[in-house]
Design an enzyme around this catalytic site. Structure first.
Site, mmCIF file in Angstrom:
data_model
loop_
_atom_site.group_PDB
_atom_site.id
_atom_site.type_symbol
_atom_site.label_atom_id
_atom_site.label_comp_id
_atom_site.label_asym_id
_atom_site.label_seq_id
_atom_site.Cartn_x
_atom_site.Cartn_y
_atom_site.Cartn_z
ATOM 1 C CD GLN A 181 83.665 2.817 42.180
ATOM 2 O OE1 GLN A 181 82.552 2.461 42.254
ATOM 3 N NE2 GLN A 181 84.111 3.103 41.101
ATOM 4 C CB ILE A 203 89.207 -0.881 49.791
ATOM 5 C CG1 ILE A 203 89.141 -2.273 48.995
ATOM 6 C CG2 ILE A 203 87.820 -0.087 49.793
ATOM 7 C CD1 ILE A 203 88.103 -3.010 49.781
ATOM 8 C CG HIS A 214 83.445 2.497 48.137
ATOM 9 N ND1 HIS A 214 83.160 1.957 46.847
ATOM 10 C CD2 HIS A 214 82.183 3.424 48.230
ATOM 11 C CE1 HIS A 214 82.082 2.255 46.270
ATOM 12 N NE2 HIS A 214 81.697 3.260 47.176
ATOM 13 C CB CYS A 274 86.111 2.044 66.803
ATOM 14 S SG CYS A 274 84.492 2.038 67.881
ATOM 15 C CB ALA A 305 87.549 -3.195 41.311
ATOM 16 N NE ARG A 363 78.489 -5.179 39.676
ATOM 17 C CZ ARG A 363 79.035 -4.441 40.598
ATOM 18 N NH1 ARG A 363 80.228 -3.878 40.701
ATOM 19 N NH2 ARG A 363 78.137 -3.979 41.632
ATOM 20 C CB SER A 392 84.450 2.223 37.525
ATOM 21 O OG SER A 392 83.254 2.037 38.110
#
Ligand code: NAD
Length: 260
Positions: free
Chosen positions: A107, A109, A127, A135, A30, A42, A201
């Site tokens: 990681q 998204i 991730h 679905c 992130a 965090r 990270s």
């Protein structure tokens, strides 16, 4: 482990390592996207200081949790859509395009690696991806705009037209199984690279955080660039504490010039 000695936050040491490597693999978290305006988990003001994550188990058993999860997803997706890739996303795309990097394991998204020019086939999203839905049973893909309109009209969480399963943002939620094919590809990249470059990270989320360890044990050098220290710093060949944008601007001055 070498700490940095130069006056530019370690950019010279990092450039030397990159120049000395033929098969670089980046592992991102992130922290690579905070300078694009997307909060991490965090850091102070990060997502966890504001809301509890909705686990996969809660999503499956509770309609209230599903609707809250969708509400957060639509809100975050607007943030992702407005964010622009930064020098780190662009630099990693360049390394791959130049044939110096075998790919990026992320990681994240938020979709910013591909928007920063990285070929989708060179990216492993451990991730998942928050910019579309699927679905949870048969994996049929759905678009977020259509899901938002449907929830607005029906006031209930959408079900798959094909199999009746729950539709959910295509991220791997806490408590959800890791995608096997992506884990396999990430491990293959880790085992075959000569330099693993960790960017942004905390290396606290498992099993993803084990990927740099696999690379190091397989003989690759390990470089970690993060604002704060990580528990793997002592295991790395180079550990830099600083802002990703500032340090990469020193490593890739030409890109920094083009982006401004
Ligand atoms: P994390 O929040 O645990 O750690 C981020 C790290 O990046 C922190 O140690 C922080 O100090 C550092 N950092 C933040 N900004 C930085 C900067 N500009 N320069 C250098 N370092 C900086 O994130 P994680 O390790 O990726 O793990 C948390 C999980 O969060 C992942 O599973 C990911 O899916 C999810 N997540 C993703 C996004 C996104 O897609 N952008 C955003 C939030 C959370």
């Amino acid at each position: 482990m070498a700490a940095f000695e130069s006056g530019n936050g370690g950019a010279d040491e990092l450039r030397r390592l990159l120049d000395d490597s033929q098969r670089i693999v980046a592992f991102t978290g992130a922290g690579i996207s905070t300078e694009s305006g997307i909060p991490d988990f965090r850091s102070p003001g990060g997502i966890w200081s504001r809301m509890e994550p909705i686990t996969f188990q809660k999503f499956v058993v509770s309609e209230e949790a599903r609707l809250e999860d969708w509400r957060r997803r639509f809100e975050m997706n607007r943030v992702y859509g407005e964010a622009q890739p930064n020098i780190a996303h662009v630099a990693l795309a360049h390394l791959v395009a130049e044939g110096r990097s075998a790919g990026v394991v992320t990681q994240n998204i938020d979709g910013l690696h591909v928007r920063g020019g990285l070929a989708a086939e060179s990216l492993v999203e451990l991730h998942g991806n928050a910019t579309y839905a699927h679905c949870i049973s048969c994996r049929r893909r759905y678009e977020l705009d259509a899901m938002e309109a449907q929830i607005e009209a029906e006031k209930r969480a959408p079900r798959c037209e094909e199999c009746g399963g729950f539709v959910k943002s295509a991220i791997v939620s806490f408590g959800e199984a890791m995608p096997e094919a992506e884990m396999r590809r990430a491990l293959d990249l880790a085992e075959s690279c000569d330099l693993m470059l960790v960017l942004g990270s905390s290396l606290q989320v498992q099993p993803a955080a084990g990927i740099p360890v696999v690379a190091r044990r397989a003989g690759a050098r390990l470089a970690i660039l993060n604002r704060e220290s990580t528990h793997l710093d002592g295991f790395a060949n180079l550990a830099l504490q600083g802002e990703i944008g500032a340090i990469l601007a020193g490593v890739f001055p030409q890109l920094a010039g083009e982006l401004h």
